[in-house]
Design an enzyme around this catalytic site. Structure first.
Site, PDB file in Angstrom:
ATOM      1  CB  SER A 162      -0.872   0.017   1.260  1.00  0.00           C
ATOM      2  OG  SER A 162      -1.513   1.269   1.440  1.00  0.00           O
ATOM      3  CE1 TYR A 204      -4.176  -1.844   4.900  1.00  0.00           C
ATOM      4  CE2 TYR A 204      -3.243   0.336   4.558  1.00  0.00           C
ATOM      5  CZ  TYR A 204      -3.812  -0.815   4.053  1.00  0.00           C
ATOM      6  OH  TYR A 204      -4.007  -0.942   2.701  1.00  0.00           O
TER       7      TYR A 204
END
Length: 251
Positions: free
Chosen positions: A130, A143
């Site tokens: 990401s 995350y």
């Protein structure tokens, strides 16, 4: 026919990857914990329910793949968004869940794919990271940490496995249109006292192309990285994000 496995392949980016690899001529295998999503996948795919964070599940999955003739491409795509909160308000259990699935799942996928690829003398491992794995990311500590971790895992795999003809790369999506991102927008709006539209506009304004990306954009990159056109591409972190400039969207 070459075979590609996509984890979390029942929806979102994983589902788009499945369609893209099938269009490229691959025999598609997908795994997911959502049995309903798997039931809705094309009947031409081999669908297996499995939890990427369970070593027993992953060992069993790759035993089935080995019996079918091995694997050419693995897309370690599974992950969870984790909580949206400042670090002092993140519960340890939520941290562990996010890291176990996102990073631990990628590890187990690579662990059990590697012997099959070594035996074949070739293979491509593609991990979904990401832009949060490139920037620090406020209010998304679990995350971001997990997505940074999968990049470290990928780079190590590239070094370990290159002598065996196996390549490893990471794709870093930015904000991707779809239900999962809608959940992120709503949680972030709530945590910052903003509207959902303000957060959306902040994300889009933080890219030089002023847009979100679509799941198919990520899928197309995965197919390229698996192809002979990328035969000397390994150990790379490739963003598909419209060029993210600001990871902390503001109104």
């Amino acid at each position: 026919m070459k075979r590609a496995l996509i984890t979390a392949g029942g929806s979102g980016i994983g589902l788009a990857m499945g369609h893209a690899f099938e269009a490229a001529g691959y025999d598609v295998w997908v795994t997911d914990i959502d049995r309903d999503a798997l039931a809705a996948c094309p009947r031409t795919w081999t669908c297996c329910a499995a939890d990427v964070a369970s070593e027993d599940d992953m060992r069993r999955l790759f035993q089935e793949i080995a019996a079918a003739g091995g694997i050419d491409v693995v897309c370690a795509n599974a992950g969870v968004a984790g909580p949206t909160a400042s670090v002092e308000h993140v519960a340890l259990e939520d941290w562990k869940t996010c890291v176990d699935i996102t990073l631990g799942g990628a590890f187990l996928t690579a662990k059990y794919a590697t012997p099959l690829m070594k035996a074949a003398g070739a293979g491509a491992i593609i991990v979904t990271s990401s832009t949060a794995g490139v920037f620090g990311y406020p209010n998304r500590a679990p995350y971001a940490a997990a997505k940074w971790g999968v990049i470290g895992l990928m780079k190590t795999l590239a070094m370990e496995l290159g002598p065996f003809g196996i390549r490893a790369n990471a794709i870093c999506p930015g904000a991707v249109e779809g239900p999962r991102m809608e959940g992120v927008l709503e949680r972030e709006a709530d945590s910052k006292g903003m509207s959902r539209d303000q957060v959306y506009e902040g994300y889009a304004a933080g890219t030089s192309m002023r847009c979100f990306v679509e799941a198919r954009d990520i899928a197309d990159m995965a197919v390229f990285l698996a192809s002979d056109g990328a035969r000397r591409v390994s150990g790379q972190v490739i963003s598909v994000d419209g060029h993210t400039e600001n990871p902390d969207p503001k109104p």
